[in-house]
Design a protein around this motif. Structure first.
Motif, short mmCIF file in Angstrom:
data_model
loop_
_atom_site.label_atom_id
_atom_site.label_comp_id
_atom_site.label_asym_id
_atom_site.label_seq_id
_atom_site.Cartn_x
_atom_site.Cartn_y
_atom_site.Cartn_z
N CYS A 42 0.77 -1.24 0.01
CA CYS A 42 0.04 -0.12 0.09
C CYS A 42 0.66 1.38 -0.08
N VAL A 43 2.13 1.29 0.54
CA VAL A 43 2.58 2.64 0.57
C VAL A 43 3.89 2.67 -0.71
N PRO A 44 3.72 3.88 -1.16
CA PRO A 44 4.52 4.15 -2.24
C PRO A 44 5.90 3.95 -1.85
N ARG A 45 6.84 3.65 -2.93
CA ARG A 45 8.27 3.17 -2.76
C ARG A 45 9.04 4.20 -1.91
N PRO A 46 9.02 5.79 -2.22
CA PRO A 46 9.93 6.75 -1.52
C PRO A 46 9.53 6.72 0.08
N GLU A 47 8.16 6.28 0.26
CA GLU A 47 8.01 6.38 1.53
C GLU A 47 8.11 5.15 2.31
N ARG A 48 8.30 4.00 1.47
CA ARG A 48 8.39 2.59 1.98
C ARG A 48 9.76 2.59 2.83
#
Length: 678
Positions: free
Chosen positions: A668-674
């Motif tokens: 669910c979380v985009p890669r930059p925030e992951r």
């Protein structure tokens, strides 16, 4: 006389039973021996000789005792008439005579109690186990009362001995001139005696007659240091018994909490060694978990397992370690509140309030359904369901550490929703602890009183809601009028000295904790609200306080997670691994599905995607189920087997939580925030 009776009885029973192999013949012999000892079948001359001889001895002892008592009374009258003695000396001598009188009377009572006990035992049925149990209980009570009387008499004798020594010193001082130093020391001695009398609480005498107080037999285990003093005198060893351990008949272990002499500082060396051992072993365990990609908290739990009862069993002060670990929870929730501003709380308060309530109701409904199918008591079903509905706030807080982000395009941040729901669950925990006594009574009540118990539960819920309203009203007043000037004063006084800042913030946190505790709300909620109130002062304030409090939080969190490991039993998990895995997966899947269902109904359409992450964060069981389970087991709500199942399912669900959390983050979380959230 009592020993002679036992020997004659044993001789009559043991001699004829040797060659008899038939149990019926042995039973007849035993009955005959009892009748013979009662005098029903004995030879008249032998019985008369035995009775006359025993009565003559007993009569002689009683006559001698009366003679001594008369002499003591005469001595007391002589002391009272002696004009050469001071009032204090008269009182001391009379008290000494009275102690000896009491000793004679107690010895006489013991003789007749023993005769009465033997008579009662011989008149009973030797096959009646209940009767023998009652006789044993009565003897045990008599022994406890005798031990208390003997302890009091011993204390009085010690006081008399001390008085005698002081009187001798006074006589020696009167016969010689004292130097200035001796006079100063004598004044100091008298002042020290007055100080001991003022601070001594007489806790034993004050509480022994309180209702509900029971006398117990305990074992006193001395410290190794005391045992090594082979050349010490008996009195010196007795003075060194301050930190000895007491063990009762139920194998509970106790240590000193408040000494009789408060002027001497003492330290619990067992507790110090336990904390040092946990701190040393937590380092390699944390490194190992970091190496294999697990959160360090599981390394600390492993440390507790290795040092706890299921491992090396080297932790002696388990209760003290758990108590210190609770401060790790307090500071963890304070930092969570520090990152959780009131603005974010205001945005998600409806979801935070509705979500946990709906989930708890659904869990209880499913629990009652399964309990009905499995024929489990409703009280037990409600308790188990409520325990399993709670999630771990410290664990999720570690998952969210450093990953709190602002809202994007009006969407709700998943961390705000998750933390808000967890804090509401902590409030539910306080409510459930308050309701537990009523739940205990409901488990043993008849159907005619169920209405009263339901009414009591509703009244308790009303009290908790009133307390919550009072807490939030107080927080509004503090935020508006007090917290700003208070922090500015702390910041001004702490320039160049961080101690004042740390102490001020800690004191404010503990004040909020005490307020919520006094209002019968969760203490954890008070810590969270303290952090949220301070975060209202701005980002710079939050950063400054976080730099000061985080090291304290990290150390205490290590103790907390290690204390969880003390209640993990790997052998039990291995024995019942199949059943426990099935139960754990069932609980995790059920909580995940229920959370997704509830969040689908209460989340806005633009924020529906966060329901998977929030559900993953809630799909484990809180470590507070250990506390609730232990209380319920002591109260008889659940059995030992159910308690161990709750502990094991809780532990396994906490171990599965990181994997489920990472899977939800990846989805669910985009890669930059992951990167920041993992």
């Amino acid at each position: 006389m009592k020993a002679t009776g036992f020997i004659s009885l044993w001789t009559l029973v043991s001699l004829p039973c040797g060659p008899l192999a038939n149990p019926a013949e042995r039973e007849d012999v035993v009955k005959h021996a009892i009748k013979l000892h009662r005098g029903k079948g004995a030879v008249i001359t032998q019985r008369k000789q035995w009775v006359l001889g025993s009565c003559r001895k007993l009569s002689g002892l009683l006559h001698q005792k009366n003679v001594v008592l008369n002499k003591l009374k005469s001595a007391i009258r002589a002391v009272e008439k002696d004009a050469g003695l001071s009032d204090e000396e008269k009182l001391f001598q009379v008290h000494t005579f009275e102690i000896f009188q009491k000793e004679l009377n107690e010895s006489e009572n013991s003789v007749f109690q023993a005769i009465h006990g033997l008579q009662r035992a011989l008149q009973g049925d030797y096959k009646d186990v209940v009767n023998m149990k009652e006789s044993s209980r009565q003897r045990l009570e008599a022994l406890r009362e005798a031990a208390i009387k003997e302890e009091m008499e011993y204390v009085e004798l010690l006081a008399a001995e001390k008085h005698q020594v002081e009187a001798l010193k006074n006589m020696q001082h009167q016969n010689k001139s004292l130097s200035m130093l001796d006079e100063i020391l004598e004044d100091v001695r008298k002042a020290a005696d007055r100080l001991e009398e003022e601070i001594e609480e007489h806790a034993f005498d004050d509480n022994k007659s309180v209702r509900g107080v029971n006398f117990e037999a305990v074992l006193r285990v001395e410290e190794d240091e005391a045992n090594s003093k082979r050349n010490a005198s008996k009195r010196e060893v007795e003075d060194d018994l301050g930190l000895s351990m007491l063990i009762d008949s139920q194998n509970n272990q106790y240590i000193l909490t408040k000494p009789r002499d408060s002027t001497i500082p003492r330290a619990d060396h067992h507790f110090i060694k336990d904390i040092v051992t946990i701190g040393i072993l937590s380092l390699p365990c944390g490194w190992l978990c970091t190496t294999i990609g697990l959160p360090t908290m599981f390394g600390y739990i492993i440390c507790g397992v290795l040092l706890g009862p299921s491992g090396l069993n080297s932790i002696k002060s388990i209760v003290q370690v758990e108590t210190l670990g609770e401060f790790g929870v307090f500071f963890t929730l304070f930092l969570v509140g520090l990152e959780f501003s009131p603005e974010r709380l205001r945005k998600v308060w409806k979801i935070s309030l509705q979500g946990p309530c709906y989930m708890t109701v659904l869990m209880i409904a499913f629990g009652l359904l399964w309990g009905h199918l499995l024929q489990i008591r409703p009280t037990q079903s409600v308790f188990i369901s409520t325990c399993l509905s709670l999630s771990s706030t410290p664990l999720v807080s570690r998952f969210l550490a450093g990953s709190v982000r602002g809202d994007k395009e009006g969407d709700i941040d998943y961390s705000s929703v998750l933390l808000g729901m967890l804090v509401m669950q902590d409030v539910q925990l306080g409510l459930f602890i308050a309701v537990m006594p009523t739940l205990i009574q409901a488990g043993v009540s008849t159907y005619s009183s169920i209405f009263k118990e339901i009414l009591r539960i509703l009244i308790l819920i009303g009290q908790i809601l009133f307390s919550l309203a009072a807490v939030f009203l107080l927080c509004l007043v503090i935020k508006t009028y007090l917290i700003g000037p208070y922090y500015r004063k702390l910041h001004t006084e702490s320039k160049g000295n961080k101690e004042i800042l740390i102490l001020g913030i800690t004191a404010f946190t503990f004040l909020m904790l005490m307020i919520t505790e006094l209002l019968d709300v969760s203490m954890e909620l008070g810590c969270f609200l303290a952090g949220a109130l301070i975060s209202s002062q701005g980002h710079m304030v939050t950063e400054e306080i976080m730099c000061c409090i985080e090291p304290i939080r990290d150390f205490l969190a290590i103790i907390f997670f290690a204390s969880i490991g003390l209640h993990v039993f790997p052998t039990f998990v291995i024995y019942e691994l199949t059943v426990l895995l099935f139960l754990t997966l069932s609980v995790v899947i059920m909580k995940f599905v229920l959370a997704v269902l509830v969040l689908s109904l209460i989340l806005p359409k633009t924020s529906q995607y966060i329901k998977w992450i929030v559900s993953a964060g809630l799909a484990q069981v809180s470590e507070f189920s250990f506390v609730l389970g232990s209380r319920a087991r002591r109260a008889g709500i659940i059995s030992r087997e159910v308690y161990l199942l709750i502990l094991s399912v809780t532990t396994l669900s906490l171990l599965l939580a990181p994997a489920l959390w990472r899977a939800a983050i990846m989805k669910c979380v985009p890669r930059p925030e992951r990167r920041s959230s993992t």
